[in-house]
Design a protein around this motif. Structure first.
Motif, PDB file in Angstrom:
ATOM      1  N   UNK A  89       6.909   5.590   9.026  1.00 33.61           N
ATOM      2  CA  UNK A  89       5.921   5.406   9.771  1.00 33.61           C
ATOM      3  C   UNK A  89       5.624   6.653  10.891  1.00 33.61           C
ATOM      4  N   UNK A  90       4.451   7.108  11.135  1.00 26.84           N
ATOM      5  CA  UNK A  90       4.130   7.862  12.103  1.00 26.84           C
ATOM      6  C   UNK A  90       2.866   7.380  12.675  1.00 26.84           C
ATOM      7  N   UNK A  91       3.143   7.334  14.184  1.00 29.41           N
ATOM      8  CA  UNK A  91       1.971   6.529  14.958  1.00 29.41           C
ATOM      9  C   UNK A  91       1.626   7.708  15.909  1.00 29.41           C
ATOM     10  N   UNK A  92       0.288   7.884  16.394  1.00 31.45           N
ATOM     11  CA  UNK A  92      -0.196   8.749  17.179  1.00 31.45           C
ATOM     12  C   UNK A  92      -1.255   7.938  18.147  1.00 31.45           C
ATOM     13  N   UNK A  93      -0.912   7.757  19.306  1.00 27.82           N
ATOM     14  CA  UNK A  93      -1.908   7.376  20.688  1.00 27.82           C
ATOM     15  C   UNK A  93      -2.507   8.319  21.504  1.00 27.82           C
ATOM     16  N   UNK A  94      -3.659   8.312  21.520  1.00 22.86           N
ATOM     17  CA  UNK A  94      -4.616   9.045  22.166  1.00 22.86           C
ATOM     18  C   UNK A  94      -4.878   8.533  23.600  1.00 22.86           C
ATOM     19  N   UNK A  95      -4.312   9.043  24.438  1.00 25.24           N
ATOM     20  CA  UNK A  95      -4.700   8.556  25.968  1.00 25.24           C
ATOM     21  C   UNK A  95      -5.755   9.735  26.598  1.00 25.24           C
ATOM     22  N   UNK A  96      -6.356   9.383  27.776  1.00 28.40           N
ATOM     23  CA  UNK A  96      -7.394  10.518  28.259  1.00 28.40           C
ATOM     24  C   UNK A  96      -6.960  11.717  28.497  1.00 28.40           C
ATOM     25  N   UNK A  97      -5.920  12.075  28.848  1.00 30.80           N
ATOM     26  CA  UNK A  97      -5.239  13.440  28.767  1.00 30.80           C
ATOM     27  C   UNK A  97      -4.020  13.732  28.244  1.00 30.80           C
ATOM     28  N   UNK A  98      -3.682  12.814  27.301  1.00 29.61           N
ATOM     29  CA  UNK A  98      -2.612  12.674  26.792  1.00 29.61           C
ATOM     30  C   UNK A  98      -2.723  12.590  25.165  1.00 29.61           C
ATOM     31  N   UNK A  99      -1.546  12.991  24.221  1.00 25.69           N
ATOM     32  CA  UNK A  99      -1.522  12.447  23.023  1.00 25.69           C
ATOM     33  C   UNK A  99       0.153  12.286  22.658  1.00 25.69           C
ATOM     34  N   UNK A 100       0.466  10.987  22.200  1.00 24.82           N
ATOM     35  CA  UNK A 100       1.724  10.854  22.082  1.00 24.82           C
ATOM     36  C   UNK A 100       2.029  10.529  20.757  1.00 24.82           C
ATOM     37  N   UNK A 101       2.798  11.146  20.154  1.00 20.67           N
ATOM     38  CA  UNK A 101       3.303  10.743  18.421  1.00 20.67           C
ATOM     39  C   UNK A 101       4.660  10.200  18.483  1.00 20.67           C
ATOM     40  N   UNK A 150      -5.807   4.908  18.571  1.00 22.23           N
ATOM     41  CA  UNK A 150      -4.484   5.261  17.806  1.00 22.23           C
ATOM     42  C   UNK A 150      -4.645   5.216  16.249  1.00 22.23           C
ATOM     43  N   UNK A 151      -4.011   6.226  15.574  1.00 13.08           N
ATOM     44  CA  UNK A 151      -3.537   6.272  14.207  1.00 13.08           C
ATOM     45  C   UNK A 151      -2.269   5.832  13.477  1.00 13.08           C
ATOM     46  N   UNK A 152      -2.050   5.003  12.459  1.00 11.13           N
ATOM     47  CA  UNK A 152      -0.665   4.809  12.254  1.00 11.13           C
ATOM     48  C   UNK A 152      -0.798   5.166  10.564  1.00 11.13           C
ATOM     49  N   UNK A 153       0.029   5.895  10.223  1.00  8.34           N
ATOM     50  CA  UNK A 153       0.330   6.321   8.782  1.00  8.34           C
ATOM     51  C   UNK A 153       1.525   5.982   8.402  1.00  8.34           C
ATOM     52  N   UNK A 154       1.823   5.759   7.109  1.00  6.87           N
ATOM     53  CA  UNK A 154       2.973   5.302   6.550  1.00  6.87           C
ATOM     54  C   UNK A 154       2.988   5.720   5.079  1.00  6.87           C
ATOM     55  N   UNK A 155       4.227   6.033   4.551  1.00  4.14           N
ATOM     56  CA  UNK A 155       4.251   6.445   3.109  1.00  4.14           C
ATOM     57  C   UNK A 155       4.166   5.175   2.232  1.00  4.14           C
ATOM     58  N   UNK A 181       1.123  -1.244  -0.049  1.00  3.42           N
ATOM     59  CA  UNK A 181       0.105  -0.060   0.145  1.00  3.42           C
ATOM     60  C   UNK A 181       0.742   1.220   0.084  1.00  3.42           C
ATOM     61  N   UNK A 182       0.429   2.263  -0.599  1.00  5.95           N
ATOM     62  CA  UNK A 182       1.334   3.545  -0.575  1.00  5.95           C
ATOM     63  C   UNK A 182       0.286   4.553   0.137  1.00  5.95           C
ATOM     64  N   UNK A 183       0.983   5.405   0.888  1.00  2.00           N
ATOM     65  CA  UNK A 183       0.230   6.485   1.512  1.00  2.00           C
ATOM     66  C   UNK A 183      -0.922   6.079   2.286  1.00  2.00           C
ATOM     67  N   UNK A 184      -0.729   5.018   3.341  1.00  2.00           N
ATOM     68  CA  UNK A 184      -1.839   4.277   3.952  1.00  2.00           C
ATOM     69  C   UNK A 184      -1.995   4.895   5.430  1.00  2.00           C
ATOM     70  N   UNK A 185      -3.094   4.792   5.968  1.00  2.00           N
ATOM     71  CA  UNK A 185      -3.587   5.210   7.273  1.00  2.00           C
ATOM     72  C   UNK A 185      -4.262   4.134   7.804  1.00  2.00           C
ATOM     73  N   UNK A 186      -4.192   3.731   9.075  1.00  2.38           N
ATOM     74  CA  UNK A 186      -4.893   2.626   9.793  1.00  2.38           C
ATOM     75  C   UNK A 186      -5.583   3.484  11.010  1.00  2.38           C
ATOM     76  N   UNK A 187      -6.596   3.109  11.756  1.00  2.00           N
ATOM     77  CA  UNK A 187      -7.276   3.862  12.831  1.00  2.00           C
ATOM     78  C   UNK A 187      -7.825   2.666  13.444  1.00  2.00           C
ATOM     79  N   UNK A 188      -7.526   2.845  14.875  1.00  2.00           N
ATOM     80  CA  UNK A 188      -8.010   1.867  15.783  1.00  2.00           C
ATOM     81  C   UNK A 188      -9.214   2.812  16.812  1.00  2.00           C
ATOM     82  N   UNK A 189     -10.271   2.207  16.792  1.00  2.00           N
ATOM     83  CA  UNK A 189     -11.065   2.888  17.631  1.00  2.00           C
ATOM     84  C   UNK A 189     -11.424   2.074  19.034  1.00  2.00           C
ATOM     85  N   UNK A 190     -11.633   2.607  20.141  1.00  2.00           N
ATOM     86  CA  UNK A 190     -12.021   1.930  21.177  1.00  2.00           C
ATOM     87  C   UNK A 190     -13.669   1.439  21.347  1.00  2.00           C
TER      88      UNK A 190
END
Length: 191
Positions: A86-98, A65-70, A49-58
């Motif tokens: 790759x770029x991954x972003x994890x969303x926590x209750x009061x925080x965001x980690x990239x 979380x969101x994972x993107x890769x070229x 895959x090219x320029x792909x994004x995957x998302x995970x929902x609770x």
């Protein structure tokens, strides 16, 4: 008339004898080709895959979380996918980690993402009080909330800098364990 009937009988007999031979040849050849194709796919890339994004929902419907890769190339024999930038972003209750890097490996049967080359992790990147981690190699275990490496690491928060060799971060408890060679320079604002 007798000879034409005889020719028809001979023709029908020839077709009846040759049909099973032809069917065997046709199907055995296609089976052989599909076996060869399966061998090639199992030893190389089976999809990309090219320029792909995957998302995970609770379970509550919120983005976890969101994972993107070229680019993403999946290798079935190795049970892994190779990611470019790759770029991954994890969303926590009061925080965001990239986290981002030049290369990544996503493992099929494990909750593991390996980031390599110019790895940068930023805790709350939009805040003025953000913390940045730089290293060459980092393994993320998303379900466990753990990030770990045995490589040298550098933490930056404001003007404060801490370096170490190896670390384990538990994002659930917000506890970081620096393994060895820890050195730090801290700047405190005077009030």
């Amino acid at each position: 008339m007798l000879s034409s009937t005889r020719n028809r009988i001979q023709l029908i007999a020839a077709v009846a004898l040759l049909t099973p031979l032809f069917l065997y040849w046709a199907f055995s050849d296609s089976d052989q080709k599909s076996d060869q194709a399966a061998t090639v796919v199992s030893s190389g890339v089976d999809y990309f895959m090219r320029d792909t994004t995957a998302r995970e929902f609770g379970t509550d419907g919120r983005l976890v979380q969101r994972l993107h890769a070229t680019s993403l190339e999946h290798y079935p024999k190795q049970l892994q996918a190779q990611l470019a930038k790759p770029e991954i972003t994890v969303f926590k209750a009061n925080a965001k980690i990239s986290a981002q890097s030049e290369k990544g490996t996503l493992f099929d049967n494990e909750d593991k993402l390996l980031l390599e080359e110019a790895v940068t992790v930023t805790h709350n990147p939009a805040d003025n009080d953000s913390t940045q981690l730089d290293t060459s190699r980092l393994t993320l275990h998303h379900k466990r909330g753990i990030a770990e490496t045995s490589a040298p690491v550098t933490f930056r928060s404001g003007q404060s800098i801490t370096t170490a060799t190896g670390m384990t971060v538990d994002y659930n408890t917000q506890i970081s364990e620096l393994h060895s060679n820890v050195e730090g320079t801290f700047h405190v604002d005077k009030k």
